[in-house]
Structures are given as structure tokens and as C-alpha cells.
Enzyme design. Structure first.
Site, PDB file in Angstrom:
ATOM      1  NE  ARG A  69      -3.615  -2.150   2.797  1.00  0.00           N
ATOM      2  CZ  ARG A  69      -3.395  -3.258   3.494  1.00  0.00           C
ATOM      3  NH1 ARG A  69      -2.224  -3.420   4.117  1.00  0.00           N
ATOM      4  NH2 ARG A  69      -4.320  -4.190   3.582  1.00  0.00           N
ATOM      5  CE  LYS A 105      -6.550  -0.367   4.322  1.00  0.00           C
ATOM      6  NZ  LYS A 105      -7.807  -0.619   3.564  1.00  0.00           N
ATOM      7  CG  HIS A 137      -4.880   0.605  -3.784  1.00  0.00           C
ATOM      8  ND1 HIS A 137      -4.127   0.521  -2.630  1.00  0.00           N
ATOM      9  CD2 HIS A 137      -5.941  -0.222  -3.599  1.00  0.00           C
ATOM     10  CE1 HIS A 137      -4.719  -0.303  -1.780  1.00  0.00           C
ATOM     11  NE2 HIS A 137      -5.811  -0.769  -2.346  1.00  0.00           N
ATOM     12  NE  ARG A 147      -3.091  -3.595  -1.202  1.00  0.00           N
ATOM     13  CZ  ARG A 147      -2.604  -4.412  -0.272  1.00  0.00           C
ATOM     14  NH1 ARG A 147      -1.297  -4.606  -0.191  1.00  0.00           N
ATOM     15  NH2 ARG A 147      -3.404  -5.026   0.583  1.00  0.00           N
ATOM     16  CG  HIS A 156      -6.422  -8.661   1.711  1.00  0.00           C
ATOM     17  ND1 HIS A 156      -6.675  -9.075   0.423  1.00  0.00           N
ATOM     18  CD2 HIS A 156      -6.194  -7.324   1.624  1.00  0.00           C
ATOM     19  CE1 HIS A 156      -6.589  -8.049  -0.403  1.00  0.00           C
ATOM     20  NE2 HIS A 156      -6.307  -6.983   0.310  1.00  0.00           N
ATOM     21  CE1 TYR A 205      -6.518  -7.375  -6.686  1.00  0.00           C
ATOM     22  CE2 TYR A 205      -6.791  -8.254  -4.475  1.00  0.00           C
ATOM     23  CZ  TYR A 205      -6.514  -7.200  -5.319  1.00  0.00           C
ATOM     24  OH  TYR A 205      -6.247  -5.963  -4.806  1.00  0.00           O
TER      25      TYR A 205
END
Length: 305
Positions: free
Chosen positions: A146, A177, A246, A249, A272, A281
């Protein structure tokens, strides 16, 4: 003057809505009249069931959820006004909602475009800036970082560092995150670009700055600055679509999944927390396969008669 014209006059004169808005309301109400005519029902006798049926028809006809929501908003305002005029007892649109819009797929570059951007070199640029920007591209695409994780990297590991790159171990340690740390492998091309950048980095005149990526004034590079530099670089590289961090990414995730088919591995690499986030994806991967099928399979298209 019929009730539709009276309502449009009301929003134009009394509510002073813009001419374009009044025009859109007119088109929405024209659609309402068409539905009502086909159903053989007067506008003042339209029921909730009618509106739900018409919403379903618009949706099956290809109208987007957002488009239907705008139409319903126009109808709802019309029937609210009819109620104030004492022409109806209840608003048939009041509890009707548009279908939820499908979550758009993240935009990813093709492999060729990704390589074109990664291998681009601006020979006329400042060598210091060129080395920095090339390393940024390699880390974003090669590691799936990110942009916040990228700009949070320090040049040297420390207890205070949010993240750093270990060149000897070929690993990037990032803070993602939810303050979750993860380690991702750094490929050979990214290592080459980083090694070249680090050799020039000190020439910026701010050796005490811990940030791996800095601007000319020695301050840590911001996410916004990375967005701007990447957009400009993608244009100079000749890509048709301006690239943002992004997007690289997304490209990283899509291309790794296409090559490996390992969804769990991609989940770990991206950081994630839930695999359902990564599953988007698989849709990108299916699109890639579908395009290949359409282009190559002899039974993909019917022969023209």
C-alpha cells in the site's frame, strides 16, 4: 396543465432547481408515465407493487443500481408533492430501494503494461529523482505494498521504525492496516533498484532523515507526492491509463494469482485479514482467462453467416 407539468413548474419556479436537474426530472417522469400507460394505471393510482415491478424491469434491462436510485428519487419527489396536493393518500415509492450496485473490480494493469512501466527509464531526468522513483515503482508492483506502507519505510531497521527493507534477506517489513506487521519478499529487480537508490539517497543532503524515500528538502515523501510522481511517470512511459499506487498493488495481486493460483498466499502477501477481500482477484483472474478464451478458442464465437 397536467399534474406532471405542474410539478415540473413547481421545482423550476418555487424550488429554483437548475435547468439540467428539471430536465432530468422530466425524463424520469416520462419513464414513469410510460410504465403506467403500459400497466393501464393512472399515476394517482400507482401502488408500491407497480413500482417494485418497474424497478425489476429497469434492472433486468441493464440499468445500473445507481441509475435506478436516481430515477426513484425523482419519482419519490413527484409523489411527495402529489401527497401535499391531496391527490394521493400514500407515496408508492416511499419504501422502494434500488438494487445494490455491484462492487466495481479494482483496476489492474496488464503484465505488458506493468513491465513497460517498471522498465521505463527517463534519461533526461535528475538521476537522484529517477533512482528514487524507479525504486518506488519496483516496490509497489514487486511487493504489492500500500502507498501508506511504502512511505512509512525507513532506511534502517529500528524499534521506532514503522517498516524497513532488509536487502540481505530480500525482505520488506511493513506496518499495514490495523497496525499489523507483515514481511513480504523483495524480488531481484526491486533489490537492484533499491540498492541503486540507497547509494544515491545520501546525496540529498539530509543523512539524518530516517525515511527511505524523501523529497529534495529531506522530508519523508507523502502518499500524495507518490501519487503525483507515479501518474506522471506512467504518462511518460506511454501507458494509456494514468497509474496510481493502488493500481500497482492490484496488478501485483492479479498477476501472482494468475501465475500461482494460490489465493491464500496472495492473502498473506497483501496483508488481508479476511480472504473474502482477496477473492475479488479471482474475478480479475477469470476476466483474464475469459479474454484469452475469446481471442484464441475456435468455439468462442459463432461464425458469421
Amino acid at each position: 396543465m397536467d399534474m406532471v407539468e405542474r410539478y415540473l413548474e413547481h421545482v423550476r419556479v418555487e424550488k429554483r432547481l437548475a435547468a439540467r436537474t428539471v430536465e432530468l426530472y422530466s425524463l424520469d417522469l416520462q419513464k414513469l408515465c410510460e410504465f403506467a400507460d403500459k400497466a393501464g394505471v393512472e399515476l394517482t393510482r400507482v401502488q408500491n407493487a407497480h413500482v417494485r415491478r418497474w424497478v425489476a424491469q429497469m434492472h433486468s434491462g441493464g440499468r445500473s443500481g445507481r441509475g435506478i436510485a436516481l430515477v426513484l428519487s425523482g419519482w419519490r419527489g413527484f409523489y411527495t408533492w402529489l401527497g401535499k396536493q391531496g391527490l394521493i393518500d400514500s407515496n408508492p415509492v416511499q419504501d422502494v430501494r434500488a438494487p445494490k450496485a455491484g462492487k466495481p473490480l479494482p483496476k489492474a494493469l496488464s503484465v505488458d503494461d506493468s513491465v513497460q512501466l517498471a522498465t521505463y527509464a527517463n534519461e533526461d531526468a535528475d538521476p537522484w529523482l529517477e533512482a528514487r522513483d524507479a525504486a518506488i515503482v519496483e516496490l509497489l508492483y514487486g511487493c504489492g505494498l500500500r502507498v501508506g506502507e511504502l512511505v512509512g519505510l525507513d532506511a534502517v531497521a529500528s524499534k521506532a521504525a514503522r517498516g524497513w527493507v532488509d536487502l540481505q534477506a530480500a525482505e520488506a517489513h511493513v506496518l499495514g492496516k490495523g497496525s499489523k506487521r507483515r514481511t513480504v519478499p523483495v524480488g531481484s529487480k526491486a533489490l537492484e533498484a533499491l540498492t541503486h537508490w540507497i547509494a544515491l539517497r545520501g546525496q540529498g543532503g539530509h543523512p539524518a532523515q530516517p525515511a527511505l524515500f524523501t523529497g529534495r528538502h529531506g522530508t519523508r515523501l507523502t502518499a500524495q507526492a507518490v501519487w503525483q510522481r507515479l501518474k506522471r511517470r506512467s504518462q511518460l512511459a506511454g501507458l494509456a491509463t494514468p497509474v496510481h499506487p493502488h493500481m500497482l498493488r492490484h496488478s501485483f495481486a492479479s498477476h501472482v494469482l494468475q501465475s500461482s493460483g494460490d489465493l491464500r498466499a496472495v492473502q498473506e502477501l497483501l496483508g488481508h485479514a479476511n480472504i473474502t477481500t482477496t477473492q475479488v482477484y479471482t474475478r480479475l483472474d477469470f476476466q483474464h482467462l475469459a479474454k484469452a478464451y475469446d481471442a484464441a478458442h475456435p468455439r468462442a464465437h459463432r461464425k458469421a453467416k
